[in-house]
Design an enzyme around this catalytic site. Structure first.
Site, PDB file in Angstrom:
ATOM      1  N   GLU A  34       0.654   3.882   1.891  1.00  0.00           N
ATOM      2  CA  GLU A  34       1.016   4.329   3.238  1.00  0.00           C
ATOM      3  C   GLU A  34       2.231   3.562   3.748  1.00  0.00           C
ATOM      4  O   GLU A  34       3.153   4.122   4.342  1.00  0.00           O
ATOM      5  CB  GLU A  34      -0.160   4.103   4.216  1.00  0.00           C
ATOM      6  CG  GLU A  34      -1.427   4.842   3.850  1.00  0.00           C
ATOM      7  CD  GLU A  34      -2.354   4.033   2.951  1.00  0.00           C
ATOM      8  OE1 GLU A  34      -1.874   3.346   2.026  1.00  0.00           O
ATOM      9  OE2 GLU A  34      -3.572   4.102   3.174  1.00  0.00           O
ATOM     10  N   CYS A  69       0.835  -1.200   0.000  1.00  0.00           N
ATOM     11  CA  CYS A  69       0.000   0.000   0.000  1.00  0.00           C
ATOM     12  C   CYS A  69       0.877   1.262   0.000  1.00  0.00           C
ATOM     13  O   CYS A  69       2.024   1.239   0.445  1.00  0.00           O
ATOM     14  CB  CYS A  69      -0.871   0.041   1.246  1.00  0.00           C
ATOM     15  SG  CYS A  69      -2.200  -1.150   1.272  1.00  0.00           S
TER      16      CYS A  69
END
Ligand code: THU
Length: 141
Positions: free
Chosen positions: A56, A54
């Site tokens: 993040e 991801c």
């Protein structure tokens, strides 16, 4: 410009580098360290699916791998490919990313900005998004 605006702009910039041939869902993140350094990340997919990272976590792992462990905030943007800034919805961090945040960030003070436009965002603390978190404190003697 305030922190939120700068971070959101950087998250949109990072989104352009995503590698998403399977989902066509493009995510960008910009992570603010307590010393003011900003690390960006995008989602990076894989033909075997599970190695996908991801946006993040890309940002967190870039930062931690360069010696940063104190963080103040993260901005996240995400939408289907082909949409212009402002046409998508707010993108929430997945549960795995929330857990990675909980490893390093203060639950009450770390801020998460979910933006759908440069000046349109939701603001949460990590504790609001991950109540009753399991953290390194739980492993202390
Ligand atoms: N994705 C992120 O990058 N961050 C999130 O918190 C939610 C999901 C990515 C993973 C995958 O590449 C795509 O979005 C669809 O799940």
């Amino acid at each position: 410009m305030n922190n939120q605006k700068i971070l959101i702009e950087k998250a949109f910039e990072a989104q352009q580098f995503c590698y998403t041939p399977y989902s066509n869902f493009n995510v960008g993140a910009a992570l603010l360290c307590s010393d003011g350094t900003i690390y960006t990340g995008c989602n990076i997919e894989n033909a075997a699916f599970t190695p996908t990272n991801c946006a993040e976590r890309t940002a967190f792992f870039k930062a931690v791998s360069e010696g940063h462990k104190d963080f103040a905030a993260i901005a996240i943007v995400g939408n289907k490919a082909g949409l212009e800034v402002g046409q998508g919805d707010y993108c929430a961090p997945c549960a795995v990313c929330r857990q990675v945040m909980a490893e390093f960030c203060d639950l009450k003070t770390f801020k998460i900005y979910m933006a759908k436009d440069y000046d349109d965002y939701l603001e949460y603390t990590l504790e609001e998004l991950l109540p009753h978190a399991f953290t390194p404190k739980d492993l202390e003697d």
